[in-house]
Each structure stands twice: as structure tokens, then as C-alpha cells.
Write an enzyme that holds these catalytic residues in place. Structure first.
Site, PDB file in Angstrom:
ATOM      1  N   HIS A 140      -5.009 -10.060   1.576  1.00 28.55           N
ATOM      2  CA  HIS A 140      -4.168  -9.931   0.385  1.00 28.55           C
ATOM      3  C   HIS A 140      -2.755 -10.389   0.695  1.00 28.55           C
ATOM      4  CE1 HIS A 140      -4.231  -6.090   2.584  1.00 28.55           C
ATOM      5  NE2 HIS A 140      -2.953  -5.968   2.249  1.00 28.55           N
ATOM      6  N   CYS A 187     -12.747  -5.140  -3.283  1.00 26.93           N
ATOM      7  CA  CYS A 187     -13.980  -5.647  -3.914  1.00 26.93           C
ATOM      8  C   CYS A 187     -14.355  -4.767  -5.105  1.00 26.93           C
ATOM      9  CB  CYS A 187     -15.127  -5.710  -2.908  1.00 26.93           C
ATOM     10  SG  CYS A 187     -15.018  -7.131  -1.791  1.00 26.93           S
ATOM     11  N   ASN A 214      -0.121  -9.114   5.830  1.00 28.44           N
ATOM     12  CA  ASN A 214      -0.273  -8.396   7.094  1.00 28.44           C
ATOM     13  C   ASN A 214      -1.644  -8.709   7.674  1.00 28.44           C
ATOM     14  OD1 ASN A 214       2.229  -7.039   6.790  1.00 28.44           O
ATOM     15  ND2 ASN A 214       1.277  -5.545   5.427  1.00 28.44           N
ATOM     16  N   ASP A 247       0.511  -3.217  -7.032  1.00 30.42           N
ATOM     17  CA  ASP A 247       0.285  -2.318  -5.897  1.00 30.42           C
ATOM     18  C   ASP A 247       0.441  -0.878  -6.380  1.00 30.42           C
ATOM     19  OD1 ASP A 247       0.508  -2.727  -2.524  1.00 30.42           O
ATOM     20  OD2 ASP A 247       0.909  -0.730  -3.351  1.00 30.42           O
ATOM     21  N   HIS A 302      -9.333  -6.512   3.313  1.00 27.45           N
ATOM     22  CA  HIS A 302      -9.666  -7.626   2.402  1.00 27.45           C
ATOM     23  C   HIS A 302      -8.356  -8.378   2.255  1.00 27.45           C
ATOM     24  CE1 HIS A 302     -11.896  -9.081  -1.459  1.00 27.45           C
ATOM     25  NE2 HIS A 302     -10.758  -9.776  -1.376  1.00 27.45           N
ATOM     26  N   CYS A 336     -15.356  -1.636   0.161  1.00 24.97           N
ATOM     27  CA  CYS A 336     -14.062  -2.337   0.185  1.00 24.97           C
ATOM     28  C   CYS A 336     -13.373  -2.055  -1.146  1.00 24.97           C
ATOM     29  CB  CYS A 336     -14.257  -3.835   0.385  1.00 24.97           C
ATOM     30  SG  CYS A 336     -12.727  -4.757   0.134  1.00 24.97           S
ATOM     31  N   HIS A 382     -14.671 -12.020  -0.261  1.00 25.39           N
ATOM     32  CA  HIS A 382     -14.251 -11.023   0.731  1.00 25.39           C
ATOM     33  C   HIS A 382     -14.008 -11.705   2.076  1.00 25.39           C
ATOM     34  CE1 HIS A 382     -13.904  -7.020   2.624  1.00 25.39           C
ATOM     35  NE2 HIS A 382     -14.393  -7.665   3.673  1.00 25.39           N
TER      36      HIS A 382
END
Ligand code: AMP
Ligand code: ZN
Length: 115
Positions: A100, A7, A87, A30, A98, A4, A46
Site C-alpha cells: 500500500h 483484500c 513501508n 486510512d 498487502h 488479509c 495481493h
């Protein structure tokens, strides 16, 4: 979780421009910004997606929003406003599995929220 990407950012195994961190939550820029200010806020736990949130996560998810306010203040977008997007799943266009929360700001965003 292995493999991930978020992570890995939490564990500092891959770099990110971190703008906020505490024991439970992290926020970083981002890598492919869609607005002049584009920050991702994530829980360190997670959780794959919105539909995996349980009652046990209620405090944590609530805290995400106070962190969003702190980050918005720090990035100078509090006063003029911003947008928060999460989303979820295939139809929601979620690419990173994960959970966000996107903070988008720094300009007047388009009126449409669905692309
Ligand atoms: P979503 O489509 O909601 O899953 O959004 C995933 C976001 O993560 C996209 O806006 C990507 O640009 C961003 N992203 C992917 N990998 C990284 C990374 N290593 N560092 C920062 N942002 C990333
Ligand atoms: Zn993860």
C-alpha cells in the site's frame, strides 16, 4: 488472500471510505489518519510488499502513481503538495501485509521522513 484486511476491503467484506476504485486499484481513507488527508492506495492484486513486485507488475505499479495524482486532485491536495510513503517489511514498519502507498497531505508535513 484470506485474513488479509485489505483484500477484505477490496471484496467489500469490511467497510472503508473508498475514494477511488477501478478494476485494478482501490484507494480509501486510512482508519487512523496521521495527517488531515491520509489515503491508502492499493492494487487489488495481493502483493505482500515492495520486494515482491516483479516485472509482471510494472504496469500496475506505474498506474498506482497516476491514481495517486487523481486522488490527490480529488482530495484537494494537488496544488500544495503531499507525501507518498510505502513501508516495506519489518524494519520499514509495515503492519498490513498487502502492499500500500500512503498519501499524506492537507498540512505542511515535518521535515523528517524517519521517525
Ligand atoms: P503500514 O504501517 O504501512 O502497514 O500501514 C498500515 C495502515 O493501514 C495504517 O496507517 C493503518 O491505520 C491502516 N489500516 C489498518 N486497517 C485499516 C482499515 N480497516 N481501514 C483503513 N485503514 C486501515
Ligand atoms: Zn491482500
Amino acid at each position: 488472500m484470506e485474513n488479509c484486511v485489505f483484500c477484505k476491503i477490496i471484496k467489500k467484506e469490511i467497510p472503508a471510505e473508498i475514494v477511488y476504485e477501478d478494476e485494478e486499484i482501490m484507494a480509501f481513507k486510512d482508519i487512523n489518519p496521521a495527517a488531515p488527508v491520509h489515503i491508502l492506495v492499493i492494487p487489488k492484486k495481493h502483493i505482500e510488499k515492495l520486494t515482491d513486485i516483479t516485472t509482471e507488475d510494472e504496469m500496475l505499479i506505474g498506474k498506482i502513481y497516476t491514481v495517486i495524482n487523481k486522488v490527490a486532485e480529488k482530495m484537494g491536495i494537488s496544488e500544495n503538495g503531499f507525501r507518498v510513503i510505502a513501508n516495506c517489511g519489518e524494519n520499514g514498519g509495515q503492519e498490513v501485509k498487502h502492499i500500500h502507498f500512503h498519501i499524506l497531505g492537507g498540512k505542511r508535513l515535518g521535515d523528517k521522513i524517519v521517525g
